[in-house]
Write a protein that holds these residues in place. Structure first.
Motif, PDB file in Angstrom:
ATOM      1  N   SER A   3       0.850  -1.183   0.000  1.00  0.00           N
ATOM      2  CA  SER A   3       0.000   0.000   0.000  1.00  0.00           C
ATOM      3  C   SER A   3       0.885   1.231   0.000  1.00  0.00           C
ATOM      4  O   SER A   3       2.012   1.195   0.489  1.00  0.00           O
ATOM      5  N   MET A   4       0.396   2.312  -0.601  1.00  0.00           N
ATOM      6  CA  MET A   4       1.124   3.571  -0.602  1.00  0.00           C
ATOM      7  C   MET A   4       0.137   4.718  -0.723  1.00  0.00           C
ATOM      8  O   MET A   4      -0.990   4.534  -1.161  1.00  0.00           O
ATOM      9  N   THR A   5       0.591   5.868  -0.318  1.00  0.00           N
ATOM     10  CA  THR A   5      -0.205   7.081  -0.447  1.00  0.00           C
ATOM     11  C   THR A   5       0.448   7.954  -1.498  1.00  0.00           C
ATOM     12  O   THR A   5       1.667   8.146  -1.484  1.00  0.00           O
ATOM     13  N   VAL A   6      -0.349   8.471  -2.416  1.00  0.00           N
ATOM     14  CA  VAL A   6       0.176   9.362  -3.451  1.00  0.00           C
ATOM     15  C   VAL A   6      -0.677  10.626  -3.493  1.00  0.00           C
ATOM     16  O   VAL A   6      -1.860  10.600  -3.130  1.00  0.00           O
ATOM     17  N   ASN A   7      -0.082  11.701  -3.927  1.00  0.00           N
ATOM     18  CA  ASN A   7      -0.805  12.952  -4.134  1.00  0.00           C
ATOM     19  C   ASN A   7      -1.011  13.141  -5.624  1.00  0.00           C
ATOM     20  O   ASN A   7      -0.058  13.022  -6.405  1.00  0.00           O
ATOM     21  N   LEU A   8      -2.241  13.404  -6.011  1.00  0.00           N
ATOM     22  CA  LEU A   8      -2.581  13.575  -7.418  1.00  0.00           C
ATOM     23  C   LEU A   8      -3.219  14.942  -7.618  1.00  0.00           C
ATOM     24  O   LEU A   8      -3.915  15.440  -6.730  1.00  0.00           O
ATOM     25  N   PRO A   9      -3.042  15.529  -8.799  1.00  0.00           N
ATOM     26  CA  PRO A   9      -3.724  16.788  -9.099  1.00  0.00           C
ATOM     27  C   PRO A   9      -5.246  16.585  -9.047  1.00  0.00           C
ATOM     28  O   PRO A   9      -5.751  15.481  -9.284  1.00  0.00           O
ATOM     29  N   ASP A  10      -5.965  17.648  -8.748  1.00  0.00           N
ATOM     30  CA  ASP A  10      -7.419  17.561  -8.603  1.00  0.00           C
ATOM     31  C   ASP A  10      -8.112  16.980  -9.834  1.00  0.00           C
ATOM     32  O   ASP A  10      -9.065  16.209  -9.701  1.00  0.00           O
ATOM     33  N   ASP A  11      -7.624  17.321 -11.030  1.00  0.00           N
ATOM     34  CA  ASP A  11      -8.280  16.805 -12.231  1.00  0.00           C
ATOM     35  C   ASP A  11      -8.108  15.290 -12.355  1.00  0.00           C
ATOM     36  O   ASP A  11      -9.015  14.591 -12.819  1.00  0.00           O
ATOM     37  N   ILE A  12      -6.980  14.755 -11.909  1.00  0.00           N
ATOM     38  CA  ILE A  12      -6.767  13.307 -11.945  1.00  0.00           C
ATOM     39  C   ILE A  12      -7.623  12.621 -10.884  1.00  0.00           C
ATOM     40  O   ILE A  12      -8.218  11.568 -11.126  1.00  0.00           O
ATOM     41  N   VAL A  13      -7.720  13.230  -9.706  1.00  0.00           N
ATOM     42  CA  VAL A  13      -8.584  12.689  -8.656  1.00  0.00           C
ATOM     43  C   VAL A  13     -10.027  12.620  -9.165  1.00  0.00           C
ATOM     44  O   VAL A  13     -10.720  11.615  -8.962  1.00  0.00           O
ATOM     45  N   ALA A  14     -10.461  13.673  -9.841  1.00  0.00           N
ATOM     46  CA  ALA A  14     -11.824  13.689 -10.387  1.00  0.00           C
ATOM     47  C   ALA A  14     -12.009  12.607 -11.446  1.00  0.00           C
ATOM     48  O   ALA A  14     -13.060  11.955 -11.504  1.00  0.00           O
ATOM     49  N   LEU A  15     -11.003  12.395 -12.265  1.00  0.00           N
ATOM     50  CA  LEU A  15     -11.072  11.352 -13.292  1.00  0.00           C
ATOM     51  C   LEU A  15     -11.193   9.974 -12.650  1.00  0.00           C
ATOM     52  O   LEU A  15     -12.027   9.158 -13.065  1.00  0.00           O
ATOM     53  N   VAL A  16     -10.381   9.719 -11.637  1.00  0.00           N
ATOM     54  CA  VAL A  16     -10.429   8.436 -10.933  1.00  0.00           C
ATOM     55  C   VAL A  16     -11.807   8.247 -10.299  1.00  0.00           C
ATOM     56  O   VAL A  16     -12.433   7.192 -10.436  1.00  0.00           O
ATOM     57  N   ALA A  17     -12.302   9.282  -9.632  1.00  0.00           N
ATOM     58  CA  ALA A  17     -13.620   9.199  -8.991  1.00  0.00           C
ATOM     59  C   ALA A  17     -14.723   8.951 -10.020  1.00  0.00           C
ATOM     60  O   ALA A  17     -15.654   8.170  -9.769  1.00  0.00           O
ATOM     61  N   ALA A  18     -14.619   9.574 -11.170  1.00  0.00           N
ATOM     62  CA  ALA A  18     -15.627   9.387 -12.217  1.00  0.00           C
ATOM     63  C   ALA A  18     -15.621   7.955 -12.740  1.00  0.00           C
ATOM     64  O   ALA A  18     -16.684   7.385 -13.022  1.00  0.00           O
ATOM     65  N   LYS A  19     -14.428   7.374 -12.877  1.00  0.00           N
ATOM     66  CA  LYS A  19     -14.340   5.979 -13.330  1.00  0.00           C
ATOM     67  C   LYS A  19     -15.027   5.039 -12.338  1.00  0.00           C
ATOM     68  O   LYS A  19     -15.724   4.115 -12.736  1.00  0.00           O
ATOM     69  N   VAL A  20     -14.825   5.285 -11.044  1.00  0.00           N
ATOM     70  CA  VAL A  20     -15.460   4.455 -10.019  1.00  0.00           C
ATOM     71  C   VAL A  20     -16.960   4.707 -10.006  1.00  0.00           C
ATOM     72  O   VAL A  20     -17.768   3.767  -9.981  1.00  0.00           O
ATOM     73  N   ALA A  21     -17.365   5.979 -10.073  1.00  0.00           N
ATOM     74  CA  ALA A  21     -18.790   6.328 -10.033  1.00  0.00           C
ATOM     75  C   ALA A  21     -19.547   5.739 -11.219  1.00  0.00           C
ATOM     76  O   ALA A  21     -20.728   5.386 -11.094  1.00  0.00           O
ATOM     77  N   SER A  22     -18.888   5.609 -12.355  1.00  0.00           N
ATOM     78  CA  SER A  22     -19.552   5.061 -13.552  1.00  0.00           C
ATOM     79  C   SER A  22     -19.788   3.559 -13.440  1.00  0.00           C
ATOM     80  O   SER A  22     -20.522   2.984 -14.224  1.00  0.00           O
TER      81      SER A  22
END
Length: 91
Positions: A3-22
């Motif tokens: 496991s690891m923690t990473v920091n991502l730009p807000d637009d990438i976080v939104a993209l990841v969240a959208a993929k999960v939400a879909s």
């Protein structure tokens, strides 16, 4: 599994969240894993292309420079091909 923690730009976080939400992915880790595996596959494909196509072509040109054409000649040939193809399609 690590496991690891990473920091991502807000637009990438939104993209990841959208993929999960879909529903395309079950969770954020699956999105990131798939993205990284895709990156590895692209890197492998690029390495194969360089090794199998570019290097042999380069060696061939170095060994037989008389068989090569200048960039200008190559573009002239391409433009000629495009003109001839367009003319055929109009006929």
């Amino acid at each position: 599994m690590g496991s690891m923690t990473v920091n991502l730009p807000d637009d990438i976080v939104a993209l990841v969240a959208a993929k999960v939400a879909s529903g395309e992915y079950l969770n954020e880790s699956d999105v990131v894993r798939d993205g990284l595996l895709t990156l590895v596959a692209q890197d492998d494909a690029l390495d194969r292309w360089l090794r199998d196509d570019v290097v042999p072509s380069y060696k061939e040109v170095k060994a037989n420079p008389e068989k090569s054409v200048s960039l200008e000649e190559a573009f002239d040939g391409f433009r000629r091909h495009v003109r001839e193809t367009a003319a055929r399609l109009k006929a």
